[in-house]
Scaffold this active site. Structure first.
Site, short mmCIF file in Angstrom:
data_model
loop_
_atom_site.label_atom_id
_atom_site.label_comp_id
_atom_site.label_asym_id
_atom_site.label_seq_id
_atom_site.Cartn_x
_atom_site.Cartn_y
_atom_site.Cartn_z
N HIS A 76 0.85 -1.19 0.00
CA HIS A 76 0.00 0.00 0.00
C HIS A 76 0.88 1.24 0.00
CE1 HIS A 76 -4.22 -1.52 1.30
NE2 HIS A 76 -3.62 -2.38 0.50
N TYR A 204 -9.41 5.77 7.37
CA TYR A 204 -9.71 6.04 8.77
C TYR A 204 -10.68 7.21 8.81
CZ TYR A 204 -5.39 3.40 9.91
OH TYR A 204 -4.42 2.45 10.03
N PRO A 296 -5.24 0.30 18.53
CA PRO A 296 -4.90 -0.20 17.19
C PRO A 296 -4.86 0.86 16.10
CG PRO A 296 -7.15 -0.79 17.78
CD PRO A 296 -6.55 -0.16 18.99
N LYS A 300 0.27 -0.40 15.17
CA LYS A 300 1.63 -0.54 15.68
C LYS A 300 1.89 -1.78 16.54
CE LYS A 300 3.44 2.96 13.75
NZ LYS A 300 3.58 2.44 12.39
N TYR A 388 3.86 6.19 10.28
CA TYR A 388 2.99 5.10 9.84
C TYR A 388 3.80 3.97 9.21
CZ TYR A 388 -1.38 2.95 8.27
OH TYR A 388 -2.44 2.09 8.10
C1 PHB Z 1 -6.55 -4.21 10.62
O1 PHB Z 1 -6.65 -4.45 9.41
O2 PHB Z 1 -6.88 -5.06 11.46
C2 PHB Z 1 -6.07 -2.89 11.03
C3 PHB Z 1 -5.52 -2.03 10.09
C4 PHB Z 1 -5.08 -0.78 10.46
C5 PHB Z 1 -5.19 -0.40 11.77
C6 PHB Z 1 -5.71 -1.25 12.72
C7 PHB Z 1 -6.16 -2.51 12.36
O3 PHB Z 1 -4.77 0.84 12.14
#
Ligand code: PHB
Ligand code: APR
Length: 393
Positions: A76, A204, A296, A300, A388
């Site tokens: 990505h 997000y 989450p 990280k 990130y």
């Molecule tokens: C996930 O795909 O489980 C996931 C992806 C990004 C995040 C948290 C969880 O920031």
């Protein structure tokens, strides 16, 4: 009691931290035994994170466990922050010349377990009642029960990789006095489904009804989350109710369409930030979730487990190969330095994207100003991108 076994490093816990550590040691000819409380089927079935920093990708390549990830993982080059429907893309690749890899923790766990089997690294499942002994001496040992028979494993070092609810931190003298914690007033409800993701990158979203995240495991498997109250019961969330909520919070437009499907898994998890700043005592060292938890939001958790065990392996290699103890002595400081930066990033991403109970108009204006600044500033976007994709080890 069976006759004692002996190894150099006794690894408690067969999650990503323990498994990755075993491979890093094995390639350097250092012996280890992994004791895992659960069965293989149970351990493989856990649905967890899915975004790998380039450092984690490189570690998997370095230990030669990257074939499936390199074939099936999705690179990505960016992700999006959305606020009240307005989208800002963070172009990771353009800003910091690095991508992230979308590849499930479940898959990594399978790959690492297969590698243990192929390489003859003892990985003992259903090791019950693990107890640590004499780790403040030069001759620590671990006892456990396997198939009803008491066992003893003598070792030089114990690596506590047994997650947030394990025995190692609980046994570490004085650990509670070194704990720093923040509990967030909400949780995440996650759903996994075999449907194509709504977008080729992660989104997000900060929405008035609460945060939502569109994530994925592959081109045909989606992972979505919504912010919810921790007191919510998963039984009250039918698949349809979750999809309805996701459509509202992520916006279901012709450009981005959410494809609905039956849930393969759904669950609610609380969010917290936690660090036990005491990560070592004598010959006992903690790594991964055993010593810290992140919300989450910045993806990280898994990546911090990887950097911890990289530092620990580095220190153990120097100990065994050069008799150099500096790495082991400095393990906690080295690991904490990176842990706190990841804690900060996860906290700030949470702060930016969630609706907090009792949020004032001022609080919301701060979020909006933050987002507006990010949208207009390459410097701000670069800072997010750098964190990130993962700070260097
Ligand atoms: C996930 O795909 O489980 C996931 C992806 C990004 C995040 C948290 C969880 O920031
Ligand atoms: N004895 C043996 N094994 C144990 C014990 C015990 N007393 N207690 C726990 N375990 C095992 C668990 O069954 C689990 O398989 O330790 C393992 C810990 O693995 P994880 O919880 O996955 O922790 P870690 O390896 O540090 O990985 C961190 O996992 O939870 C995610 O978000 C987290 O992505 C991060 C990553």
């Amino acid at each position: 009691m069976e006759a004692p076994q002996r190894t150099q490093v006794a690894i408690i816990g067969g999650g990503v931290a323990g498994l990755m550590l075993s491979q890093l040691l094995h390639v350097e000819g250092i012996d280890c035994v992994i004791l895992e409380r659960q069965t293989r089927v149970y351990t493989e079935g856990r649905i967890r994170a899915g975004v790998l920093e380039y450092g984690t990708v490189n570690l998997l390549r370095r230990v030669g466990v990257s074939e499936r990830m390199d074939r099936l993982g999705l690179r990505h080059e960016g992700f999006a922050l959305m606020d009240d429907g307005e989208k800002t893309r963070i172009p990771l690749h353009d800003l910091v010349n690095t991508d992230v890899m979308v590849y499930g923790q479940t898959e990594i766990t399978i790959d690492l377990m297969d590698a243990c089997a192929e390489r003859g690294i003892p990985l003992i499942f259903e090791a019950k009642e693990v107890a640590l002994h004499d780790f403040d001496s030069a001759a620590p040992y671990v006892t456990y029960i396997k198939d009803g028979v008491p066992q003893r494993l003598d070792c030089d070092v114990i690596a506590g990789c047994d997650g947030a609810h394990g025995v190692c931190r609980a046994t570490m003298p004085d650990a509670a006095a070194h704990a720093v914690e923040k509990v967030y007033p909400f949780g995440w409800l996650g759903i996994l489904s075999d449907v194509p993701p709504m977008d080729h990158e992660l989104i997000y979203s900060n929405h008035e009804r609460g945060f939502a995240l569109a994530s994925q495991r592959s081109l045909t498997r989606s992972r979505y989350y919504i912010q919810c109250d921790v007191t919510e019961k998963i039984e009250d969330w039918s698949d349809e109710r979750i999809w309805d909520e996701l459509e509202i919070r992520l916006g279901d437009t012709t450009e981005h369409r959410i494809t609905r499907g039956p849930s393969l898994e759904k669950s609610i998890a609380p969010l917290r930030s936690y660090v036990c700043e005491k990560m070592q005592h004598g010959r006992l060292f903690l790594a991964g979730d055993a010593s810290h938890i992140v919300p989450p939001t910045g993806a990280k958790g898994l990546n911090l487990a990887a950097s911890d065990v990289y530092y620990l392996a580095d220190a153990l290699i120097a100990h065994y190969k050069q008799g150099n103890e500096a790495g082991l002595k400095g393990y906690t400081d080295r690991a904490l330095n990176r842990i706190w930066k990841a804690e900060r990033f996860s906290w700030s991403m949470t702060q930016l994207t969630h609706r907090f109970p009792n949020m004032t108009l001022f609080d919301r204006k701060m979020q909006k100003a933050d987002l507006s600044y990010i949208r207009g500033s390459v410097a701000a976007q670069t800072a997010i991108a750098e964190n990130y994709v993962g700070l260097p080890y």
